[in-house]
Design a protein around this motif. Structure first.
Motif, short mmCIF file in Angstrom:
data_model
loop_
_atom_site.label_atom_id
_atom_site.label_comp_id
_atom_site.label_asym_id
_atom_site.label_seq_id
_atom_site.Cartn_x
_atom_site.Cartn_y
_atom_site.Cartn_z
N ILE A 412 1.20 -1.22 0.05
CA ILE A 412 0.32 -0.19 -0.14
C ILE A 412 1.07 1.06 -0.41
CG2 ILE A 412 -1.92 1.23 1.30
CD1 ILE A 412 -2.35 -1.58 2.93
N THR A 413 0.32 2.00 -0.96
CA THR A 413 1.73 3.23 -0.40
C THR A 413 0.66 4.88 0.13
OG1 THR A 413 0.33 4.19 -3.16
CG2 THR A 413 2.89 3.25 -3.48
N VAL A 414 1.33 5.14 0.19
CA VAL A 414 1.44 6.65 1.36
C VAL A 414 1.48 7.41 1.37
CG1 VAL A 414 0.71 7.68 3.45
CG2 VAL A 414 0.10 5.27 3.44
N TRP A 415 1.63 8.68 0.51
CA TRP A 415 2.10 9.93 -0.18
C TRP A 415 2.56 11.04 1.03
CZ3 TRP A 415 4.85 8.37 -4.58
CH2 TRP A 415 4.23 7.75 -5.14
N VAL A 416 3.65 11.38 0.79
CA VAL A 416 4.23 12.72 1.86
C VAL A 416 4.73 13.62 0.82
CG1 VAL A 416 5.41 13.76 3.75
CG2 VAL A 416 4.41 11.17 4.17
N SER A 417 4.00 14.52 1.36
CA SER A 417 4.22 16.25 0.77
C SER A 417 4.85 17.29 1.38
CB SER A 417 3.01 16.57 -0.26
OG SER A 417 1.99 16.56 0.47
N VAL A 418 5.15 17.72 1.24
CA VAL A 418 5.75 19.52 1.50
C VAL A 418 5.66 20.51 0.53
CG1 VAL A 418 7.39 20.79 3.43
CG2 VAL A 418 7.01 17.50 3.20
N ASP A 419 4.68 21.08 1.31
CA ASP A 419 3.91 22.38 0.62
C ASP A 419 3.46 22.43 -0.55
OD1 ASP A 419 4.95 23.82 2.96
OD2 ASP A 419 7.21 24.28 2.31
N GLY A 420 3.22 21.48 -0.53
CA GLY A 420 2.49 20.56 -2.20
C GLY A 420 3.13 19.98 -3.24
N ARG A 421 4.57 20.14 -2.27
CA ARG A 421 5.70 19.21 -3.32
C ARG A 421 5.82 17.31 -3.26
NH1 ARG A 421 10.68 22.51 -5.83
NH2 ARG A 421 10.93 20.60 -6.73
N ALA A 422 5.80 16.77 -3.50
CA ALA A 422 6.76 15.54 -2.99
C ALA A 422 7.40 15.07 -2.61
CB ALA A 422 6.24 14.86 -4.60
N ALA A 423 8.15 14.60 -0.82
CA ALA A 423 8.61 14.51 -0.29
C ALA A 423 9.10 12.93 0.32
CB ALA A 423 8.48 14.71 0.95
N GLY A 424 8.00 12.24 -0.52
CA GLY A 424 8.39 11.04 -0.23
C GLY A 424 7.15 9.98 -0.55
N VAL A 425 7.29 8.65 -0.29
CA VAL A 425 6.58 7.20 -0.27
C VAL A 425 6.90 6.49 0.74
CG1 VAL A 425 7.24 6.04 -2.04
CG2 VAL A 425 4.97 6.02 -1.20
N ILE A 426 5.96 5.86 1.83
CA ILE A 426 5.62 5.23 3.03
C ILE A 426 5.11 3.23 2.16
CG2 ILE A 426 4.89 4.14 5.27
CD1 ILE A 426 5.17 7.54 5.81
N LEU A 427 5.65 2.86 1.78
CA LEU A 427 4.74 1.39 1.65
C LEU A 427 4.90 0.73 2.52
CD1 LEU A 427 7.61 0.49 -0.78
CD2 LEU A 427 5.61 2.27 -1.22
N LEU A 428 3.36 0.56 2.43
CA LEU A 428 2.87 -0.45 3.70
C LEU A 428 2.81 -1.76 3.33
CD1 LEU A 428 1.92 2.18 4.46
CD2 LEU A 428 1.75 1.25 6.91
N ARG A 429 2.35 -2.75 4.36
CA ARG A 429 2.18 -4.38 3.33
C ARG A 429 1.17 -5.33 5.03
NH1 ARG A 429 6.88 -6.49 0.09
NH2 ARG A 429 7.21 -7.26 2.32
N ASP A 430 0.84 -5.78 4.73
CA ASP A 430 0.68 -6.37 5.50
C ASP A 430 0.68 -8.71 5.37
OD1 ASP A 430 -1.37 -7.87 7.40
OD2 ASP A 430 -2.94 -8.16 6.91
N ALA A 431 1.96 -7.85 6.83
CA ALA A 431 3.47 -9.24 6.77
C ALA A 431 2.17 -10.59 7.36
CB ALA A 431 3.73 -8.83 7.70
N VAL A 432 3.30 -11.99 6.65
CA VAL A 432 2.77 -12.92 7.12
C VAL A 432 2.98 -13.13 8.32
CG1 VAL A 432 3.10 -15.58 6.46
CG2 VAL A 432 2.46 -13.74 4.45
#
Length: 762
Positions: A412-432
C-alpha cells in the motif's frame, strides 16, 4: 443432590457387599446371602429409573442389561453376583462422574475465576464497585496481583500481565501506554491505571466464559454412537443369554452372560475421553463448543483459511520509506508521523509506530485537517505537510517508479508532500504471520490434505501469500456470499474446517462443517457463528486443537473397542458355564475401570502437539524475538545507503557507510553472536539434532563476512569517501547484507521464535 445420591448408593452397595462377606466368613451363609440380596435390590431401584429416563428421552440404553442382570441374580439366588453388580454399577457411575468432573476442571476454572469487582475512580479516589457497574470510558485502577476487570487501554506507564488463563502464555507480557489489555489477565507488575473500552458483559473474559459454558453443553457423535450401539448390543446380549439358558437349561448361565455385558464400556469411554479433550483444548487457549465440534475437528480433511488476520497479522506494517530526490527517508517518516499521530486510521497508526521504532520523535502538528478518502494535512514546524493519496494529476517519473515497485511488492502506498511538493512515499504491507508456515505443516502432518485460501483481497496479493505458504487453492476477491458458496462446495467433498477472524467471515464460518474464529476480542459475530474459538490471536493454537481432537477420538475408539472386545470374549466364556456370575462381575468391573483410566489418557499431552519448550529456552526465544523487533527497522539503513550511493557525494556516502557499519558492529553482530553462543545450542538440544542449526549458523558466517568486507571498504575510503571504483562492490555488499539479514530474520522467526508460547509475531 445427584452427587450425594451417587455417593449414598456406592456406600450402601459396598457396605452390603462387605457386611455379607464378614458374615459368610463367620459361618453364616444364609444371613450373608440376605445382606447381599438387600444390596442387590438397592442397586436395582435406581437402575430401573435410569432405564425409564432413557426411554422417556427416546433412547434404549444398555442400563437395561444391568436391570436384567440384577433381577436375574435375585431370581437365581446368585446374591453375591448381584451385590458385585450393584457395586460395579454404583462404582462405575461414580468413576465416570469423577472422570468427567476432572476432565472439565479447566473449563470450570475459567468460570470460577471471572472478575467480579473493579476499582473505579470516583472523585479522584479508587472505589471498589461491582464489575457490572463499569462502563466504557471509566478510569480503573488495577493493583498488583489483581485481575484486569474489563477490556481497556493502559493510560500511562507499563502494565506487566500474566495472560496464561487467556492465551496459555507462560511468561508475563508487557503492555505500554495506550496498548489494549484484556479482562482476565492478572497484573504481576506495579499498579497501573487503565481506561475501560467495554463493559464486563462485552469484555474478552466474559466471552470466554460463555464459550466454555457452550462447550460443556455439547454432546459428541462418539457419545451419541453409544446410544445407537445399544440398539444392536442389547438384542444381541439377550439373544446370547437366551441361547445359553436354552442350551444348558440353567438360568444361571444367562445371568452370567448378562453380568459380563454390564455396563457397556463404550458408555464410559466416550464421555470421559471427550470431556478430557475439551479440557485439554481449553488449557491450550482453544474453546471448543461441545464434544460434537471436537469430534468433527478431529475428522476434518480440508482447511479453509481467510487471509487477513488469519494467515497474515491483520494490520499493515511499514516495509519501506522511499524519499523523493533531495529528501531524507527518516525526515519523511518523522513528518508523516507528526501529522498521523492525531489520526485513528489503521495506516496512520502503523506510520506512527514505525517512527517510534526508528527512534524518531514526531513534533506536534497544528491546524490538522482530515479529508475522508484522500488524506490528512497539518502545519508541522511551519510547513504544510500532507499524508495520503498522491496530489499531482500527472505522476512524475519518480512517482511512476514507486507505484510500479509497490505493485511488485503488493504494498500500500501513502504519499507524503511538503508545501505542495512530493517528499516521499511510505510502503506498507500486511505481513505473513511468523508461525503460519510451521502451523500449516503441522496441520498437514495431522491429517489435513487440502489447504484453501478464501479472501476478499486482490488476487495478486492472495497469490503472493499462498506461494510463500504452499496453499493448494486460492479463491480471491470473494464477497461474503461468495465465501459461503465456496465453503459449502468444499464441505460437500470432505470434512471441512473454516478459519476466519472478522464479521464478514461469520456466514462462511456458520456454513462450514467446523467454524474457527481467531481471537476472542473484537470478533463477536464470528465467535458466535464459530464452533471453535482461539482465545489467543495465534494460528498455531488450531494445530494444537486438531492434534488433541484426533488423539481424543483415537483414545475414545480404542478404549471402547478394547472394552467391548473383552466383554464379548467374557460373554462367550460365560455361555459355556466356565465363568460364574460372581467371577464375571469382578472381571467386568476390572474391564470398566481399565476403560475409564485409558480414556483419561486424553488429559495428558500427546506426541503430536507443539514441541515442548522448557522455560529457559522459551526465555531465550522471547529475548531474541524482542531484539529482532528492535533491530528490524534499522535494517532499512543498509538498503537506503545502497540506494543513495550513485546520487550522493563521496563525503555524504562516507557518513552513510560509517553509520551503517556502526549499527552492524555495535548492535547487530553482538545479537547474532549471542544467538550462536546461547540460542542455537539450546535449539539443537530441543530439536534433538546437533546439526539442526547448521544452516542458520552458515547465515551468521555470511553476515560476518559481508560486515568485514564493508569494514575493508571503509578503510580503503579513508577520510575522503569511497572512490568510484568501489561503488559497484559496495552496492553489492550492502544489498547482499540487506537480503541475507531480511531472510535470516524471517527464518529464525518462523523456525524458532514461533515455538515460544508467548511469541509476539514480531
Amino acid at each position: 443432590m445427584r452427587r450425594f445420591a451417587g455417593h449414598a448408593l456406592l456406600v450402601i452397595t459396598v457396605g452390603a457387599l462387605a457386611a455379607g462377606g464378614v458374615l459368610y466368613l463367620a459361618g453364616a451363609p444364609r444371613p450373608a446371602g440376605a445382606v447381599w440380596a438387600v444390596g442387590t435390590a438397592v442397586a436395582l431401584l435406581p437402575a430401573i429409573w435410569w432405564v425409564v429416563s432413557a426411554l422417556r428421552a427416546g433412547r434404549m440404553g444398555v442400563d437395561a442389561i444391568a436391570v436384567l442382570a440384577l433381577a436375574g441374580s435375585l431370581a437365581t439366588g446368585e446374591y453375591l453376583a448381584g451385590a458385585l453388580i450393584g457395586v460395579m454399577l454404583s462404582g462405575g457411575r461414580m468413576l465416570e462422574e469423577y472422570a468427567l468432573r476432572r476432565a472439565r476442571s479447566d473449563l470450570t476454572a475459567l468460570r470460577q475465576r471471572a472478575p467480579r469487582t473493579a476499582r473505579r475512580y470516583e472523585d479522584g479516589h479508587a472505589r471498589l464497585v461491582d464489575v457490572e457497574q463499569v462502563r466504557p470510558g471509566d478510569r480503573i485502577l488495577v493493583p498488583t496481583g489483581e485481575m484486569v476487570p474489563v477490556d481497556g487501554r493502559v493510560r500511562q506507564g507499563v502494565a506487566v500481565l500474566d495472560q496464561a488463563a487467556l492465551t496459555g502464555e507462560s511468561l508475563p507480557v508487557e503492555h505500554q501506554a495506550e496498548d489494549g489489555v484484556a479482562s482476565g489477565a492478572v497484573n504481576v507488575g506495579p499498579a497501573f491505571d487503565m481506561r475501560a473500552t467495554a463493559s464486563a458483559a462485552d469484555s474478552t473474559y466474559a466471552g470466554v466464559v460463555r464459550l466454555a459454558q457452550e462447550a460443556e453443553a455439547g454432546s459428541a457423535p462418539l457419545v451419541r454412537l453409544a446410544d445407537r450401539f445399544a440398539a444392536w448390543f442389547l438384542p444381541a446380549t439377550l439373544l446370547l443369554a437366551g441361547a445359553a439358558w436354552w442350551i444348558s437349561g440353567e438360568m444361571v448361565r444367562a445371568v452370567a452372560v448378562l453380568v459380563v455385558a454390564t455396563p457397556c464400556p463404550l458408555l464410559l469411554a466416550a464421555p470421559a475421553a471427550v470431556a478430557s479433550g475439551l479440557s485439554r483444548t481449553a488449557r491450550h487457549g482453544v474453546v471448543v463448543k461441545g464434544g460434537g465440534a471436537l469430534e468433527a475437528l478431529g475428522a476434518a480433511r480440508t482447511l479453509i483459511l481467510d487471509k487477513t488476520g488469519t494467515l497474515t497479522l491483520g494490520h499493515p506494517r511499514v516495509v519501506d520509506v522511499v524519499a523523493a530526490p533531495g529528501w531524507d527517508a527518516a525526515e519523511v517518516l518523522r513528518l508523516a508521523a507528526a501529522v498521523d499521530q492525531m489520526s485513528s486510521h489503521v495506516l496512520a497508526t502503523a506510520i506512527v509506530h514505525a517512527a517510534h521504532e526508528r527512534g524518531l520523535v514526531p513534533p506536534d502538528p497544528e491546524d490538522m485537517r482530515e479529508e475522508p478518502g484522500t488524506g490528512t494535512s497539518a502545519l508541522v514546524e511551519g510547513r504544510k505537510v500532507r499524508v495520503g493519496k498522491a496530489l499531482a494529476p500527472r505522476a512524475t517519473e519518480w512517482e511512476t517508479a514507486q507505484r510500479a515497485r509497490a505493485a511488485l511488492d503488493d504494498a500500500i502506498t501513502v504519499w507524503v508532500s511538503v508545501d505542495g511538493r512530493a517528499a516521499g512515499v511510505i510502503l506498507l504491507r500486511d505481513a505473513v504471520r511468523p508461525d503460519a508456515s510451521r502451523t500449516l505443516r503441522r496441520l498437514r502432518a495431522a491429517g489435513i490434505t487440502r489447504l484453501v485460501m478464501l479472501t476478499g483481497d486482490r488476487a495478486e496479493v492472495a497469490e503472493s501469500v499462498a506461494g510463500v505458504l504452499g496453499i493448494d487453492r486460492v479463491l480471491a476477491e470473494q464477497t461474503p456470499a461468495g465465501k459461503v458458496k465456496e465453503v459449502r462446495a468444499e464441505a460437500a467433498r470432505a470434512g471441512t474446517v473454516m478459519v476466519g477472524d472478522g464479521v464478514n467471515d461469520a456466514p462462511a464460518l456458520a456454513a462450514a462443517g467446523i467454524g474457527v474464529a481467531m481471537g476472542a476480542r473484537g470478533v463477536a459475530a464470528s465467535a458466535q457463528a464459530a464452533d471453535v474459538v482461539l482465545t489467543a490471536d495465534r494460528l498455531d493454537r488450531l494445530a494444537d486443537a486438531m492434534d488433541i481432537a484426533r488423539r481424543t477420538r483415537r483414545i475414545a475408539v480404542q478404549s471402547a473397542g478394547a472394552g467391548m472386545a473383552l466383554s464379548l470374549i467374557a460373554m462367550a466364556v460365560a455361555t459355556t458355564g466356565l465363568l460364574p456370575p460372581a467371577a464375571g462381575a469382578l472381571l467386568q468391573e476390572g474391564i470398566d475401570v481399565a476403560v475409564i483410566l485409558n480414556a483419561l489418557r486424553a488429559l495428558r499431552e500427546g506426541r503430536g502437539t507443539r514441541l515442548p519448550v522448557d522455560d529457559s529456552t522459551e526465555a531465550l526465544l522471547r529475548r531474541f524475538e524482542l531484539e529482532h523487533a528492535e533491530l528490524r527497522p534499522p535494517l532499512e539503513l543498509i538498503r537506503e545507503a545502497a540506494d543513495r550511493l550513485s546520487v550522493r557525494t563521496p563525503e555524504e556516502n562516507l557518513a552513510d557507510l560509517r553509520r551503517v557499519h556502526a549499527f552492524l558492529v555495535d548492535d547487530l553482530l553482538p545479537h547474532e553472536h549471542a544467538e550462536e553462543d546461547r540460542l542455537y545450542p539450546a535449539m539443537a538440544r530441543l530439536l534433538g539434532d546437533p546439526e539442526a542449526t547448521t544452516t542458520m549458523s552458515r547465515a551468521h558466517a555470511e553476515i560476518d563476512r559481508l560486515v568485514r568486507r564493508l569494514g575493508r571498504h571503509l578503510e580503503l575510503a579513508g577520510d575522503t569517501g569511497p572512490a568510484p571504483g568501489q561503488l559497484d562492490d559496495l552496492r553489492a555488499c550492502l544489498y547482499g547484507l540487506h537480503a541475507v539479514l531480511t531472510l535470516h530474520f524471517a527464518q529464525e522467526e518462523e523456525a524458532y521464535f514461533s515455538l515460544a508460547a508467548g511469541s509476539t509475531g514480531a
